[in-house]
Each structure stands twice: as C-alpha cells, then as structure tokens.
Motif scaffolding. Structure first.
Motif, PDB file in Angstrom:
ATOM      1  N   GLU A  48       0.847  -1.183   0.000  1.00 18.16           N
ATOM      2  CA  GLU A  48       0.000   0.000   0.000  1.00 18.16           C
ATOM      3  C   GLU A  48       0.887   1.239   0.000  1.00 18.16           C
ATOM      4  OE1 GLU A  48      -2.720   0.341   3.265  1.00 18.16           O
ATOM      5  OE2 GLU A  48      -3.540   2.199   2.477  1.00 18.16           O
ATOM      6  N   SER A  50       2.316   4.725   1.162  1.00 17.88           N
ATOM      7  CA  SER A  50       2.282   5.278   2.512  1.00 17.88           C
ATOM      8  C   SER A  50       2.110   6.779   2.466  1.00 17.88           C
ATOM      9  CB  SER A  50       3.533   4.892   3.281  1.00 17.88           C
ATOM     10  OG  SER A  50       4.670   5.342   2.603  1.00 17.88           O
ATOM     11  N   ILE A  51       2.602   7.418   1.411  1.00 18.85           N
ATOM     12  CA  ILE A  51       2.518   8.865   1.334  1.00 18.85           C
ATOM     13  C   ILE A  51       2.566   9.259  -0.139  1.00 18.85           C
ATOM     14  CG2 ILE A  51       5.021   9.246   1.490  1.00 18.85           C
ATOM     15  CD1 ILE A  51       4.330  11.504   3.486  1.00 18.85           C
ATOM     16  N   ALA A  57       8.434   9.814  -0.139  1.00 21.09           N
ATOM     17  CA  ALA A  57       8.084   8.400  -0.213  1.00 21.09           C
ATOM     18  C   ALA A  57       9.327   7.533  -0.399  1.00 21.09           C
ATOM     19  CB  ALA A  57       7.117   8.163  -1.366  1.00 21.09           C
ATOM     20  N   GLY A  58       9.335   6.388   0.267  1.00 21.60           N
ATOM     21  CA  GLY A  58      10.479   5.504   0.135  1.00 21.60           C
ATOM     22  C   GLY A  58      10.133   4.192  -0.542  1.00 21.60           C
ATOM     23  N   ARG A 192      -1.864  12.879   1.934  1.00 21.74           N
ATOM     24  CA  ARG A 192      -2.889  11.869   1.631  1.00 21.74           C
ATOM     25  C   ARG A 192      -3.895  12.346   0.582  1.00 21.74           C
ATOM     26  NH1 ARG A 192      -2.901   7.288   4.476  1.00 21.74           N
ATOM     27  NH2 ARG A 192      -5.086   6.827   4.106  1.00 21.74           N
ATOM     28  N   THR A 206      -8.786   4.577   0.502  1.00 24.54           N
ATOM     29  CA  THR A 206      -9.260   3.849   1.673  1.00 24.54           C
ATOM     30  C   THR A 206      -8.130   2.952   2.161  1.00 24.54           C
ATOM     31  OG1 THR A 206     -11.341   3.735   0.446  1.00 24.54           O
ATOM     32  CG2 THR A 206     -11.256   2.589   2.548  1.00 24.54           C
ATOM     33  N   SER A 207      -7.626   3.240   3.330  1.00 27.82           N
ATOM     34  CA  SER A 207      -6.474   2.506   3.873  1.00 27.82           C
ATOM     35  C   SER A 207      -6.671   1.004   3.809  1.00 27.82           C
ATOM     36  CB  SER A 207      -6.254   2.892   5.333  1.00 27.82           C
ATOM     37  OG  SER A 207      -5.555   4.082   5.378  1.00 27.82           O
ATOM     38  N   GLY A 208      -5.647   0.328   3.346  1.00 26.20           N
ATOM     39  CA  GLY A 208      -5.668  -1.127   3.337  1.00 26.20           C
ATOM     40  C   GLY A 208      -6.548  -1.694   2.248  1.00 26.20           C
ATOM     41  N   GLN A 209      -7.246  -0.866   1.469  1.00 26.30           N
ATOM     42  CA  GLN A 209      -8.152  -1.405   0.469  1.00 26.30           C
ATOM     43  C   GLN A 209      -7.843  -0.936  -0.941  1.00 26.30           C
ATOM     44  OE1 GLN A 209     -12.294  -1.586   1.705  1.00 26.30           O
ATOM     45  NE2 GLN A 209     -11.747  -1.096   3.772  1.00 26.30           N
ATOM     46  N   GLU A 210      -7.937   0.366  -1.163  1.00 32.42           N
ATOM     47  CA  GLU A 210      -7.766   0.824  -2.539  1.00 32.42           C
ATOM     48  C   GLU A 210      -7.434   2.305  -2.590  1.00 32.42           C
ATOM     49  OE1 GLU A 210     -11.668   0.183  -4.221  1.00 32.42           O
ATOM     50  OE2 GLU A 210     -12.515   1.776  -3.010  1.00 32.42           O
ATOM     51  N   ILE A 233      -5.278  -2.878  -3.211  1.00 33.17           N
ATOM     52  CA  ILE A 233      -4.245  -3.474  -2.363  1.00 33.17           C
ATOM     53  C   ILE A 233      -4.652  -4.882  -1.957  1.00 33.17           C
ATOM     54  CG2 ILE A 233      -2.990  -3.254  -0.179  1.00 33.17           C
ATOM     55  CD1 ILE A 233      -4.164  -0.095  -1.097  1.00 33.17           C
ATOM     56  N   ILE A 234      -3.862  -5.862  -2.417  1.00 36.62           N
ATOM     57  CA  ILE A 234      -4.114  -7.263  -2.098  1.00 36.62           C
ATOM     58  C   ILE A 234      -2.781  -7.835  -1.621  1.00 36.62           C
ATOM     59  CG2 ILE A 234      -4.954  -9.466  -2.986  1.00 36.62           C
ATOM     60  CD1 ILE A 234      -6.288  -7.844  -5.260  1.00 36.62           C
ATOM     61  N   PRO A 235      -2.588  -7.979  -0.325  1.00 36.57           N
ATOM     62  CA  PRO A 235      -1.251  -8.297   0.183  1.00 36.57           C
ATOM     63  C   PRO A 235      -0.754  -9.680  -0.221  1.00 36.57           C
ATOM     64  CG  PRO A 235      -2.766  -7.674   1.965  1.00 36.57           C
ATOM     65  CD  PRO A 235      -3.578  -7.829   0.731  1.00 36.57           C
ATOM     66  N   ASP A 236      -1.650 -10.582  -0.557  1.00 31.33           N
ATOM     67  CA  ASP A 236      -1.214 -11.945  -0.839  1.00 31.33           C
ATOM     68  C   ASP A 236      -1.185 -12.189  -2.347  1.00 31.33           C
ATOM     69  OD1 ASP A 236      -0.807 -14.739   0.498  1.00 31.33           O
ATOM     70  OD2 ASP A 236      -2.159 -15.059  -1.198  1.00 31.33           O
TER      71      ASP A 236
ATOM     72  N   LEU B  38      14.046   3.435   4.836  1.00 34.95           N
ATOM     73  CA  LEU B  38      14.417   4.573   4.003  1.00 34.95           C
ATOM     74  C   LEU B  38      15.890   4.561   3.629  1.00 34.95           C
ATOM     75  CD1 LEU B  38      12.563   7.618   5.579  1.00 34.95           C
ATOM     76  CD2 LEU B  38      12.179   6.577   3.370  1.00 34.95           C
ATOM     77  N   ARG B 105     -10.033  -0.199  11.415  1.00 33.45           N
ATOM     78  CA  ARG B 105      -9.290  -1.458  11.473  1.00 33.45           C
ATOM     79  C   ARG B 105      -9.602  -2.300  12.707  1.00 33.45           C
ATOM     80  NH1 ARG B 105      -5.026  -2.301   7.892  1.00 33.45           N
ATOM     81  NH2 ARG B 105      -4.549  -0.501   6.582  1.00 33.45           N
ATOM     82  N   PRO B 282      -8.626  -5.208   5.466  1.00 37.36           N
ATOM     83  CA  PRO B 282      -7.878  -4.114   6.081  1.00 37.36           C
ATOM     84  C   PRO B 282      -8.116  -4.012   7.573  1.00 37.36           C
ATOM     85  CG  PRO B 282      -9.805  -3.254   4.969  1.00 37.36           C
ATOM     86  CD  PRO B 282      -9.810  -4.725   4.729  1.00 37.36           C
ATOM     87  N   GLN B 286      -3.512  -7.162   9.634  1.00 39.25           N
ATOM     88  CA  GLN B 286      -2.756  -6.796   8.446  1.00 39.25           C
ATOM     89  C   GLN B 286      -1.822  -5.618   8.742  1.00 39.25           C
ATOM     90  OE1 GLN B 286      -4.219  -4.372   5.109  1.00 39.25           O
ATOM     91  NE2 GLN B 286      -4.794  -6.310   4.207  1.00 39.25           N
TER      92      GLN B 286
END
Lengths: 543, 332
Positions: A48, A50-51, A57-58, A192, A206-210, A233-236, B38, B105, B282, B286
């Motif tokens: 996902e 982060s920024i 962003a890293g 964001r 939407t955090s953790g989703q899309e 975002i699909i972690p697997d 980082l 969450r 989410p 996770q």
C-alpha cells in the motif's frame, strides 16, 4: 516508475518477486476499435502507498501512485534518452555546470493555479531543507545555486559537472507552492490528498483497500482515455492471481510460474495480454574480497566457470530473464556485449583452482589447500525464493568441482546489520535495482567501503575509480560510453561479483485495454493513451 | 463481587505494564531500525543523513529512556506517531474517526473475531456433547476426523481453495477485500449484504481451525461429567436423557470451556494476522504485519498493548463468567 529511480540504486527486496511496476514486450494488440473515453483500470498491488508526495516516499507503491499525480521537469523517452516533461527545453552550458530549464506555459495544477518556476524552486528548497525527511536529498545538495530567472525559466549551477544531474529534475522535485508554503510538509493534508498536475487526480484512498484516481481532463499531454484508475491493495500474491481470474483485477505482475504455466490456458489467452521485458536490475553472487581465498582472482574465475548461468535462468526464472555479463541491462546504450564470458567449463575451472593451489590431496572429494578444506557459506535474504533456488543450483555445481558451499538464508534486517555491515560474510547472493543512468560510483568506487556504504565487497581498482569519476563528470554520451564499456571489461575479468541474471518483468493486462506500446522502459509510460473501445467497456460510470 | 472486580481491575495495571515493558525490549532486540526502510542499501543516504533521521525518531536515546518517554505518553492514551513515511498518529490508523465504524481497522478485526468465536461455539459445543454422549459411535469418529482435518489444514491454503471454489468456479462470493467496487452506490440493505458476502469466507476459515480444540475439550469435559455420581442420581430418579445431559451435565461441563474462551483471545489476534493477509482484509492484523516488517515501533507497540489489554479483559470476563456459572466460586 523507472524515471523516479533515475539515479537511485537499491537492493531488490524480497517483495519484488512480484513486480508492481508495469512494463512491456513486443506482441501488440491489433487495433480493433476506436479510442474512446471511459472504463476503469484496476491494478493489483501487494503493497500500500504510505505517502503521496514523491520526495517523502520511500516505497515503490507510493511512487507508482504518486507518479500518476505528479510530473517532473524531464523524463526518459522510450529509447532511454532524456526528454522534456514539464520543461519545454533546456540548455546545458558548455562546461556542464549550468542547466537552464524553459518550462511549458499554461500547465495547471488540478486546483486551477498555473504551474511556474516558483513551484520548482519551492520543491528544491523543500528537498534540501534539513527538516524534510527524504532519502533523496544527496543529489540536490550538489547544486551550488538555484535561481528563478522569470516565471517560466529555472536555472541551476553545479560546482562540478555531474552527468546524472539532468535526470534528478524528474518528478521528485515539483510541489505546489501555493498550497504548501509555510507549512510542515510532513503534516500537510497533501500527503494523503495530493494536488498535482499529472494524468490522474486522487479521488479517494481507503487505507488497506484501494486508492481510486480519476482522469485529469486538463492533463497537458491530453486527457487520458481511461476515466478511472484503481490501485487495489491485495497483500497476498496468490489471492491477487485469483482476483485476476475472477475479473476483479485487470493488471498485475506475474511470477515466472504464473507467466509460463498458470496463464497458459484458453481463458487467459482469450482474455489477457502478457508483456515481457528486462527489469533494470540484476542478481549477483558477491565475494568478500578481503577473504584470503576469494582475494585470488583465479578462484573467483574458477567458480564462474563452474556455474551455468543459462541453467539458473531456465530453472529459477522459467526462462524469463537473461544471463548477466556485467552490471547493466542488455540492449541499452551503456551495455558492453564484448566482455569476457564464462561459459560452463569444468575443465578450465579445475585448472584455475589447481593454479591457485587447491587440490583434493586426501581423496575425500573436497578440494583442500594447506590442510584446509574448501568449504564456505553463501548468505542471502529469506523470503526471496528465487535467490535461495539460485544458491541451491550453484551449490550443486560447485560440489561437482569439489567445493562445499553452505547456504544460509537470513531475515533482511539481520542480514544487512549483522552480516553485510560488519563484513561477516564469505559470499552473498543479492540483487541491485539499477537506475537508467549508468553512474554506479557508490557500488564500485574504492572510497565507498565504509560501514553502511555499498562497496561492501571491498572492491579496489584505481583504473575503475578513475573511469567512474570520468563517467559522471561529462555529459558527452560517447565519452561516458567509453568509460563504462571499459569498466565492464575490467569487472568481467576481475569478477568482484559473478553477475548471474537480469530478470524480466512479466505484467499481464486485460485484453480489452488497447494502445499499449511496449518499450524498454515498459508499458505504463503512455498510460494516458490506453483506451477501451466503447463496445468493450466494462465499468460504466457516471461522468 | 464488586470488591473482587475492583481487585481484578487493579491487578491488571501492573500486568499490563509488564507486558508493554517486555514487548518493548523484545522489539528492540530484533535487528534493524525503523529508519532502515528509508536508508538501507540506498547509496544516496550519507551517514549524517542517517543520524539525522534517527534523531528525528528519538532512536539515539538509551532504550529505557525511550520506554519511559513512550510510557509517559501512553498514560495519556497518546500512542504517538507512526514511523512510516506518512507519520500519522498511530491511533488514527487503528481507529480512524473519519471513517464509518465498519471501516475502522480495530472494529473489523474485532467483528470477525467475535463472529468466528460465536460460530466456533455454536458448532463445537453440540459436536462435543454428541461425541461424548455417543462415545465411539460413527458420529464421534466422523466428527473427530472432521475437526482434526480443520485443525491440521493450514489456514491460508484452505482459504485459497475456498476462494477458488466460491469466487471463481461457483462465482457466488467475492475473493478478497472488505467491500465491492460499487459499494458506494448500493442501497443500505445492499451494502449490508455486500459486507456479509465479504465476511463469509474469512469467518468460516478462521473458525474452522478452532473447532477441534473446543469440541475436544467439550467432549472430554462432558465425558468426565457423565461419570459423576450426580448424573447417575439424576438418571436414577428417572429424568429424561435430554434433561440429564443439557440441564445437569452441560452446565458443569461448560466450566472449563469458559476458561478457554478467556485464553483464546491472543490466539485469535494472532490468527487475524494470517487470514487478514490472505483475504486482503484491512484489519488490525494486516496493519500489525506491515508494521513489524517496517519496524514501525509505535504502531507495533500500540497493537501489542491493545492485544495485551484485550487478553487481560478476556481473562477477567472468563473469571466473571466462571463465578456466575459456578456457585462454589461465587461463595468464596
């Protein structure tokens, strides 16, 4: 995506087994419909963002999304030359110290304010600011002076000519001054909810989703055909592949086995288009050159002769890659095809080892010298099954010439902090993700051997040092080519690393998307030109 | 009863502090630092830049000082800012008040765990009772095989099989995520149905593995009870079999199960980490996984503290439930 990594090099993390960066190969879709506006492209990502401010962003997920929202002054063309993005043109002074950018006029931030040279200046001041937590500061600290000449002209002056300088003015640097001035950038809402001028505009995250992006109708290179871009975002990775089959994902990076076997069905051939092209990265086996055994060039060469790179590519990558001969990607201007190559040759390998004093004097099948058996370990990071498999094949090959190699896979942080930084290793299997600019000063220069620096194998060759210096201090492409070609010759002979393979990126895209033109830098560079003919559009949305 | 409760509550404080201290120390033992993401293997980072970043995060101070600083904030319920590049307050990530309840969450994880716990008990207790009353019958044998299959099967693998079956071949359930793309445009009942569809597989998978434990406990506890004299008395005075089992037997046999319920909280939170990853849900699990990978200390500590707190509450609830069910304990 690669343009942001212009001058960056970093080790490929385990997660990169799935490439979320999307780029492509020859087979082109026949144009079976007229370009039309509409539809949505859903791409799957295991990470996902982060920024969404590029300079802060890293991670690659953040850069992937932020890259659709922001543009830079320059970008890479499909033939790897640098072309203007927000800059109409630029002049480099004959001594290579001053770059003057002439910006495009009339480009607007998505809130309607015009983009000007002040925004570039603001971005530059922000990135060099002590308080800005950014990993990309270093390149901009080389700038001696930056000035805004007028509304559309921006000039930077360097102390010394610095060849990668031009490409650092990519999309990391431009920020909307009118929204950020006087504010703490890390606390800003823009992290964001960014406001950019790129081809897409953030709709919601939407955090953790899309992350949902809508097309920028005023995009200065033309409105994108695809109305909506959804970054799901699909972690697997296995789950993501199932989502692809069910139609909930249109585009993702495939693993070698998915590319060659699992998508080789009628369903996939009918509904999807696969692309393939080399990634700007390579995997290598590195030697600790301070180690008494590996100090000897003959030993390193002998090991290279014992390894069959083609076999590694076939077995580990299912053929989706090519054997590497040096630290550059084949078919780029900097790549030197005429270096010393090490085919699989056990006889030569044995001879070299014998020269170096290694013989099986006690007949136990393992070589020895001065009473010591030739047994060492190779370290790699856990979680990257490609590297462990590579190590296993090398282990098998070395056993045949009487060398016992043990494999140790370690958790990433432990590996770096306890073994690489402290130089507690004999050999390693790792990879570098390389920028498009060929400057690799940090990896090979003998001054870069301190803790946390990147010449951790302790390579030291005065000629290479000189050539590296030469290569980064001139803008003349022929002179640079000459320097880097020579470096590749030396590296191929001295083998501080055995360069193993360059993997291919293997994205898959639903076949209703047309206008995709694969090139060396991938497929996503012209995302705004992709389209779905009216009759094939799947997601109909209110405008 | 009230003094007992109060005493238990007060006891929780030092325990919780102990939990956080140990968590904090163990976290520091793991190699690597939050700044690694980082800076690691990034040639553009100079040693000075690295030190600046570490100072920014307060990582240059001794561990105990760091812990003390953390503690001082936490007593005010301020868990600090995340170390990831977005630098958001940690609580904001777990419990984002800008989002509807269903998308927060902690709530998602809580909801799934409550649902699957209820499901486990609804299925496992009847299985356990029947296995005990029909000991060594065909049903007993089949149910034993069934629950142990669930126990032995790796959750992520089972999840993938179900996704293939219901998501692709039958095409009746969504594969992953917690809402559909067109969610926003659905009516309220449509939205509820959409969420329910997304919950079915995760709840089923996370309860399937838990069936074995509870049903076996229930079985052995019931077998134990059935052998007791008072059951024989109940039978001797001619009570119907159902009354004997469900009124006299069940109440006694449930006692150990209540304790297990309290102890199962940490297991549930741990399980969330895996299935939320597989189903792309989410939730907190996770987030925990990502935070550990990024060495996001404040985030990890916050989740561990919440987990520790929930475990202690679970234990206390179990004790209270125990005393409600068993007059012998209440008397003391």
């Amino acid at each position: 995506m690669n343009k942001k990594r212009a001058s960056l090099l970093y080790l490929i993390l385990a997660a990169c087994v799935i490439f979320t960066g999307i780029e492509g190969r020859a087979a082109d879709n026949s144009e079976s419909g007229q370009p039309a506006y509409g539809d949505a492209l859903i791409t799957g990502s295991i990470g996902e963002p982060s920024i969404l401010i590029p300079m802060l962003a890293g991670d690659s997920a953040s850069h992937d999304v932020a890259g659709l929202i922001f543009n830079g002054l320059v970008k890479y063309n499909t033939d790897l030359t640098v072309i203007g993005d927000l800059a109409e043109s630029w002049d480099i002074s004959s001594d290579g110290l001053v770059i003057t950018f002439n910006l495009k006029k009339g480009v607007q931030w998505t809130d309607g304010v015009e983009f000007t040279a002040d925004d570039v200046m603001f971005g530059y001041k922000t990135i060099i600011n002590e308080k800005t937590p950014t990993p990309y500061k270093e390149d901009y600290l080389q700038v001696k002076k930056a000035e805004v000449l007028d509304r559309y002209t921006f000039r930077v002056t360097y102390d010394k000519p610095f060849a990668p300088a031009l490409t650092t003015w990519g999309s990391l640097i431009v920020l909307p001054k009118h929204l950020l001035e006087g504010k703490d950038i890390t606390k800003s809402d823009l992290t964001r909810k960014p406001v950019g001028m790129g081809m897409y505009i953030l709709n919601r995250w939407t955090s953790g989703q899309e992350v949902v992006l809508d097309s920028n109708k005023n995009y200065f290179e033309g409105r994108p055909y695809i109305n909506r871009y959804i970054y799901k975002i699909i972690p697997d990775p296995a789950t993501m592949f199932l989502e692809l089959q069910s139609g909930s994902v249109d585009m993702m990076g495939l693993t070698p086995i998915q590319f060659t076997k699992q998508t080789d069905t009628d369903f996939f051939i009918k509904n999807f288009q696969k692309y393939r092209y080399p990634v700007f990265s390579y995997t290598y086996m590195g030697f600790n050159l301070k180690h008494p055994w590996f100090k000897d060039k003959r030993v390193r060469q002998a090991i290279a002769y014992a390894i069959d790179k083609g076999e590694i590519v076939d077995v580990v990558l299912f053929g989706l890659g090519s054997p590497a001969t040096g630290p550059y990607v084949p078919n780029t201007w900097v790549y030197n095809p005429d270096v010393k190559k090490y085919g699989h040759d056990i006889k030569k390998s044995m001879e070299l080892l014998k020269d170096a004093g290694w013989e099986d004097s006690d007949g136990d099948g393992v070589l020895d010298k001065d009473g010591k058996k030739f047994e060492f370990s190779v370290l790699t990071n856990m979680g990257n099954s490609l590297r462990v498999k590579t190590a296993t094949i090398i282990q098998y090959r070395l056993k045949k010439i009487g060398i016992k190699m043990n494999i140790r896979a370690l958790e990433w942080s432990t590996f770096i902090n306890e073994f690489i930084d402290k130089r507690r290793f004999e050999t390693v299997i790792l990879g570098w993700s390389i920028g498009i600019d060929p400057d690799q000063y940090d990896i090979w220069h003998s001054s870069k051997t301190k803790e946390k620096e990147f010449n951790f194998v302790s390579y030291n060759n005065p000629e290479v040092d000189e050539l590296l210096e030469k290569g980064r201090r001139t803008f003349d492409i022929d002179k640079r080519k000459e320097a880097y070609h020579r470096i590749q010759e030396i590296l191929a002979d001295e083998l501080p690393y055995i360069f193993l393979y360059v993997p291919d990126a293997t994205p898959i895209v639903h076949s209703r998307f047309q206008g995709i033109k694969p090139t060396t830098i991938g497929i996503s560079y012209n995302l705004h030109k992709w389209y779905v003919p009216k009759s094939l559009q799947k997601h109909v949305m209110e405008q | 009863m009230l003094t007992y409760l109060l005493k238990r509550l007060l006891e929780m404080i030092p325990t919780l502090i102990g939990i956080t201290l140990i968590s904090f120390l163990i976290l520091q033992l793991a190699p690597g630092k939050p700044t690694d993401v980082l800076t690691e293997m990034n040639p553009k980072i100079t040693p000075e830049a690295r030190e600046r970043l570490e100072k920014l995060y307060g990582l240059d101070k001794p561990i105990m000082t760091q812990y003390w600083m953390w503690m001082k904030r936490v007593v005010k319920l301020d868990f600090g800012e995340s170390f990831t590049t977005d630098r958001r307050p940690v609580m904001d990530k777990i419990w984002d008040t800008k989002l509807p309840l269903i998308d927060r969450r902690l709530f998602i994880t809580f909801l799934i765990n409550v649902l699957s716990t209820v499901l486990i008990f609804l299925i496992a207790i009847p299985i356990g009772i029947s296995s005990a009353t029909h000991q060594n019958s065909l049903f007993d044998k089949i149910s034993t095989v069934f629950v142990f299959t669930g126990f032995a099967m790796p959750g992520f693998w089972f999840a993938l099989l179900l996704m293939m079956l219901f998501g692709i071949y039958l095409d009746v359930l969504p594969i992953s995520g917690f809402k559909s793309m067109e969610y926003e445009s659905l009516s309220l009942s449509g939205q509820i149905w959409d969420r329910t569809k997304h919950l079915i597989l995760p709840v089923f998978v996370s309860s399937f593995g838990g069936l074995a434990g509870i049903s076996r406990y229930m079985r052995s506890s019931m077998l134990e009870v059935i052998k007791q004299d008072y059951i024989m008395t109940a039978r001797a005075k001619g009570l119907p079999d159902a009354t004997v089992i469900y009124k006299h037997g069940l109440r006694n046999a449930l006692l150990p199960i209540i304790t297990i319920l309290g102890l199962s909280v940490p297991g549930l939170i741990g399980g969330s980490v895996i299935f939320e990853q597989v189903f792309g849900i989410p939730g907190m699990g996770q987030l925990f996984y990502m935070s550990v990978m990024m060495r996001d200390y404040p985030m990890v500590m916050c989740i561990l503290t919440i987990g520790g707190f929930l475990t202690l509450v679970g234990n206390m609830v179990a004790d209270i439930g125990y005393s409600l069910a068993d007059p012998r304990i209440r008397a003391k």
